[in-house]
Scaffold this motif. Sequence first.
Motif, mmCIF file in Angstrom:
data_model
loop_
_atom_site.group_PDB
_atom_site.id
_atom_site.type_symbol
_atom_site.label_atom_id
_atom_site.label_comp_id
_atom_site.label_asym_id
_atom_site.label_seq_id
_atom_site.Cartn_x
_atom_site.Cartn_y
_atom_site.Cartn_z
ATOM 1 N N MET A 32 0.826 -1.199 0.000
ATOM 2 C CA MET A 32 0.000 0.000 0.000
ATOM 3 C C MET A 32 0.868 1.260 0.000
ATOM 4 S SD MET A 32 -3.153 -1.029 -0.061
ATOM 5 C CE MET A 32 -2.501 -2.266 -1.181
ATOM 6 N N LYS A 33 1.912 1.237 0.810
ATOM 7 C CA LYS A 33 2.807 2.395 0.903
ATOM 8 C C LYS A 33 3.466 2.684 -0.445
ATOM 9 C CE LYS A 33 7.015 2.116 2.251
ATOM 10 N NZ LYS A 33 8.339 2.006 2.920
ATOM 11 N N THR A 34 3.951 1.637 -1.102
ATOM 12 C CA THR A 34 4.623 1.796 -2.392
ATOM 13 C C THR A 34 3.676 2.372 -3.437
ATOM 14 O OG1 THR A 34 6.097 -0.062 -1.903
ATOM 15 C CG2 THR A 34 5.890 0.595 -4.212
ATOM 16 N N MET A 35 2.453 1.870 -3.489
ATOM 17 C CA MET A 35 1.473 2.354 -4.458
ATOM 18 C C MET A 35 1.081 3.805 -4.184
ATOM 19 S SD MET A 35 -0.958 -1.021 -4.942
ATOM 20 C CE MET A 35 -1.842 -0.293 -6.327
ATOM 21 N N MET A 36 0.952 4.152 -2.925
ATOM 22 C CA MET A 36 0.567 5.522 -2.566
ATOM 23 C C MET A 36 1.692 6.512 -2.860
ATOM 24 S SD MET A 36 -1.483 4.736 1.015
ATOM 25 C CE MET A 36 -2.188 6.371 1.265
ATOM 26 N N MET A 37 2.934 6.120 -2.595
ATOM 27 C CA MET A 37 4.063 7.011 -2.846
ATOM 28 C C MET A 37 4.287 7.242 -4.332
ATOM 29 S SD MET A 37 7.018 6.098 -0.022
ATOM 30 C CE MET A 37 7.235 4.432 -0.641
ATOM 31 N N SER A 38 4.082 6.207 -5.140
ATOM 32 C CA SER A 38 4.359 6.312 -6.574
ATOM 33 C C SER A 38 3.230 6.972 -7.357
ATOM 34 C CB SER A 38 4.630 4.915 -7.155
ATOM 35 O OG SER A 38 3.509 4.075 -6.971
ATOM 36 N N ASN A 39 2.083 7.193 -6.721
ATOM 37 C CA ASN A 39 0.938 7.800 -7.378
ATOM 38 C C ASN A 39 1.107 9.322 -7.455
ATOM 39 O OD1 ASN A 39 -1.562 8.527 -8.370
ATOM 40 N ND2 ASN A 39 -2.651 8.122 -6.448
ATOM 41 N N SER A 40 1.276 9.819 -8.672
ATOM 42 C CA SER A 40 1.472 11.262 -8.848
ATOM 43 C C SER A 40 0.163 12.027 -9.005
ATOM 44 C CB SER A 40 2.357 11.525 -10.081
ATOM 45 O OG SER A 40 1.759 10.990 -11.238
#
Length: 307
Positions: free
Chosen positions: A146-154
């Motif tokens: 979840m963290k990875t997806m949220m951080m990479s979402n521009s």
Amino acid sequence: MSIIGMKFQPPMAHPTTSIYATSPSASSPPSKGSPSALQSMGLACGTALIAVNFTHPIETVKTRMQVGEFSFGIMMKEEGFAALWKGIQAAWLREASYTTVKLGGYGPIRDALGAKDKNAPFYLKFFAGSLSGSIGSVFGNPFDVMKTMMMSNSGKQTPLPALMGQMYKDQGIGGFYRGITANIARACVLNGTKMACYDLIKGKVSESLGYSRKDVRCQFISATGAGLFMTCTVSPFDNMRTRLMNQPTDAKIYNGMVDCAKKTLQKEGPTAFYKGFFPIWGRFAPQATLQLVIMDNFLNMMGFDTI
């Protein structure tokens, strides 16, 4: 008897008197020995939740660099300064699970293996760190995804509960464990390197410079050194983990870590495995320093032996 003419000599200062007390009795109560596993993990949880707030922005930049073309200026212009803390809610949950076990479990596992002594074999310390890191990664993997997806979402940030609901709808429980093989491998190498090097370097610094293992100078030097070694060993695994975890909820680009490594090598060459090396180092160095120094001082304040 007259005291006139007697020569007065001021008392000699204790040789260890300093703002950095190297004697345990001068800076802390007598040691209670090693903490229990639950006590160690409780202190590790508090440590992790404090440290992550300072290192999360570096992690965000590192993740953006790994998943595609990245411009810090464009990120600031289009998303604002707050974008550096995208995914912080998932990061808190990840630290409360993964880091609690990997950092807090090291001491008890090391002691159980009989490797607490400074002269204990390096491989035993490495194994203790690898084991605690691997176990922790299993608990933390869902929040890591979840963290990875949220951080990479521009784009516009999807709230964590909604993102977790979408993942469950599209891929079920298995979606939260995407990249688990790469994450375990990464955690194994990362925590083994981090804890073993920190433990070993502390012994060398203590012998060479005379600092106590409880001395913040010894802790800082040792943690900084451990952060450098971590970056060199973990970068390829970190890249694979990020790519695997950042796949869309409704699509599958890679069939596991080996497939991801193969496709990355064919498409981008071997240097792709070290994408974001300096941001990784920029994150690992302060993160390792913060976590290890805070953890050691928590242990010291509670009267326990430090790492």
